[in-house]
Design a protein around this motif. Structure first.
Motif, PDB file in Angstrom:
ATOM      1  N   GLU A   8      39.111  98.594  38.132  1.00  0.00           N
ATOM      2  CA  GLU A   8      39.826  97.393  37.510  1.00  0.00           C
ATOM      3  C   GLU A   8      39.087  96.328  37.245  1.00  0.00           C
ATOM      4  O   GLU A   8      39.560  95.374  36.522  1.00  0.00           O
ATOM      5  N   ILE A   9      37.755  96.401  37.468  1.00  0.00           N
ATOM      6  CA  ILE A   9      36.897  95.200  37.111  1.00  0.00           C
ATOM      7  C   ILE A   9      35.625  95.932  36.355  1.00  0.00           C
ATOM      8  O   ILE A   9      34.992  96.954  36.973  1.00  0.00           O
ATOM      9  N   ARG A  11      31.540  94.991  35.164  1.00  0.00           N
ATOM     10  CA  ARG A  11      30.590  94.180  35.227  1.00  0.00           C
ATOM     11  C   ARG A  11      29.523  94.272  34.143  1.00  0.00           C
ATOM     12  O   ARG A  11      29.091  95.393  33.976  1.00  0.00           O
ATOM     13  N   LYS A  42      37.759  80.495  32.136  1.00  0.00           N
ATOM     14  CA  LYS A  42      37.996  81.848  32.066  1.00  0.00           C
ATOM     15  C   LYS A  42      38.706  82.161  30.706  1.00  0.00           C
ATOM     16  O   LYS A  42      39.312  81.315  30.228  1.00  0.00           O
ATOM     17  N   ILE A  57      43.052  91.301  29.499  1.00  0.00           N
ATOM     18  CA  ILE A  57      41.878  91.070  30.287  1.00  0.00           C
ATOM     19  C   ILE A  57      41.431  89.514  30.526  1.00  0.00           C
ATOM     20  O   ILE A  57      41.785  88.709  29.831  1.00  0.00           O
ATOM     21  N   GLU A  58      40.799  89.590  31.748  1.00  0.00           N
ATOM     22  CA  GLU A  58      40.382  88.221  32.120  1.00  0.00           C
ATOM     23  C   GLU A  58      38.776  88.365  32.249  1.00  0.00           C
ATOM     24  O   GLU A  58      38.209  88.921  32.573  1.00  0.00           O
ATOM     25  N   GLU A  68      32.174  89.305  34.376  1.00  0.00           N
ATOM     26  CA  GLU A  68      33.358  90.202  35.201  1.00  0.00           C
ATOM     27  C   GLU A  68      34.390  90.241  34.080  1.00  0.00           C
ATOM     28  O   GLU A  68      35.202  89.221  33.838  1.00  0.00           O
ATOM     29  N   ARG A  70      38.228  91.571  34.137  1.00  0.00           N
ATOM     30  CA  ARG A  70      39.146  92.136  34.983  1.00  0.00           C
ATOM     31  C   ARG A  70      40.378  92.487  34.335  1.00  0.00           C
ATOM     32  O   ARG A  70      41.135  91.586  33.371  1.00  0.00           O
ATOM     33  N   LEU A  72      44.304  92.967  33.795  1.00  0.00           N
ATOM     34  CA  LEU A  72      45.630  92.517  34.210  1.00  0.00           C
ATOM     35  C   LEU A  72      46.751  93.309  34.003  1.00  0.00           C
ATOM     36  O   LEU A  72      46.954  94.126  33.152  1.00  0.00           O
ATOM     37  N   THR A  76      44.893  98.670  33.211  1.00  0.00           N
ATOM     38  CA  THR A  76      43.500  99.152  33.531  1.00  0.00           C
ATOM     39  C   THR A  76      43.747 100.701  32.875  1.00  0.00           C
ATOM     40  O   THR A  76      44.424 101.263  33.095  1.00  0.00           O
ATOM     41  N   ARG A  83      37.893 102.256  29.280  1.00  0.00           N
ATOM     42  CA  ARG A  83      37.062 101.345  29.872  1.00  0.00           C
ATOM     43  C   ARG A  83      35.645 100.899  29.247  1.00  0.00           C
ATOM     44  O   ARG A  83      35.460  99.678  29.009  1.00  0.00           O
TER      45      ARG A  83
END
Length: 300
Positions: A8-9, A11, A42, A57-58, A68, A70, A72, A76, A83
């Motif tokens: 979900e995240i 980096r 953000k 996405i954030e 980062e 993320r 939303l 995902t 991804r």
């Protein structure tokens, strides 16, 4: 490895000469931007992936250099390829794969570049990775001020784009290719610009023009391919070469913003001549894109 996958995240690790703050300040320069929103440092936006799914996405930053991303609203991507596509987009959007240290070394003793590179250190050539969006933005911005260009883009996106949970996707070339000039009349732009947008959309939709084809050739060939398209002159071609294709030597020398920036930096009463600009640009070989981008930045 330039990024880590935590499902979900994501980096994403930026290079040393990178500042999320400087890039987000640049992205905040217009209140009429419609492709993303910025709240509390953000970035929020929708992205259409190659498999015809859409993610929300954030993007935030840790220590100004670790991004980062993320996902939303349950968007995902379930497979790693999706991804990875998002990670690639973000890296390309912020031009993270360019080593800026040689440019900063060049700028240290340059009369025009020393001040903007010191003031905006870590700013990247924030791009437009999608070819149709870059060409459309270039066409919309021809011979008008930046504020009105943003107005036209918003009208175009809100008329023909797709809205996903409050965030817009740029109109697809296939959609615009099927229109006629009258369909764009409510946007209040010139008939010629409407013709150019439809024409470019048709070239992309039928496969005659693609980002891949432009990146397979050298800079001069790509420039020639672009200026051979109706409605794409040298300014628009160099804009796309710089902001979408990432060619480091793109140089829109006739750009009014570039001329105004140099006029401001040198304290001239008149805009510099082409010969004067070329004189200063002798030291920028291979970095014309970044030199132009940083000079533009001092105006906005």
């Amino acid at each position: 490895m330039h990024w880590e996958d935590h499902h979900e995240i994501l980096r994403i690790f930026a290079p040393q000469a990178f500042s999320f703050k400087e890039n987000i300040d640049y992205l905040s320069r217009s209140t009429d931007e419609c492709m993303f929103a910025i709240k509390d440092e953000k970035i929020y936006r929708a992205l259409a992936l190659e498999n015809n799914t859409t993610v929300l996405i954030e993007i935030s930053a840790e220590n100004d250099r670790i991004l980062e991303v993320r996902f939303l609203s349950g968007t995902t991507p379930e497979n790693k390829a999706g991804r990875a596509e998002v990670a690639r987009y973000v890296r390309e959007w912020f031009d993270m794969d360019t080593d800026l240290e040689p440019f900063y070394q060049l700028a240290e003793n340059d009369p025009l570049l020393h001040e903007p590179t010191s003031k905006f250190y870590g700013l990247r050539n924030v791009g437009l990775p999608d070819l149709f969006e870059a060409l459309a933005w270039g066409i919309l911005g021809q011979q008008i001020n930046l504020s009105f260009a943003y107005t036209l883009k918003r009208r175009f996106v809100e008329s023909f784009g797709e809205k996903v949970e409050g965030y817009w996707l740029f109109p697809r070339p296939e959609r615009i290719a099927s229109l006629n000039v009258q369909d764009l009349a409510d946007l209040k732009m010139t008939r010629k610009k409407s013709e150019y947008l439809i024409g470019v959309a048709q070239l992309i939709a039928n496969g005659e023009l693609s980002k891949e084809k432009l990146l397979e050739v050298d800079f001069k060939t790509a420039e020639k391919m672009l200026v051979n398209i109706r409605g794409i002159g040298p300014w628009t071609a160099h804009y796309v070469l710089a902001r979408c294709l990432g060619f480091p030597s793109a140089f829109p020398i006739d750009d009014v913003g570039l001329q105004n920036a140099i006029k401001l930096m040198l304290g001239y009463e008149q805009k510099p001549t082409k010969e004067e600009i070329l004189h200063y640009a002798k030291n920028w070989s291979g970095w014309e894109t970044y030199a132009t981008f940083y000079l533009w930045r001092i105006l906005y």
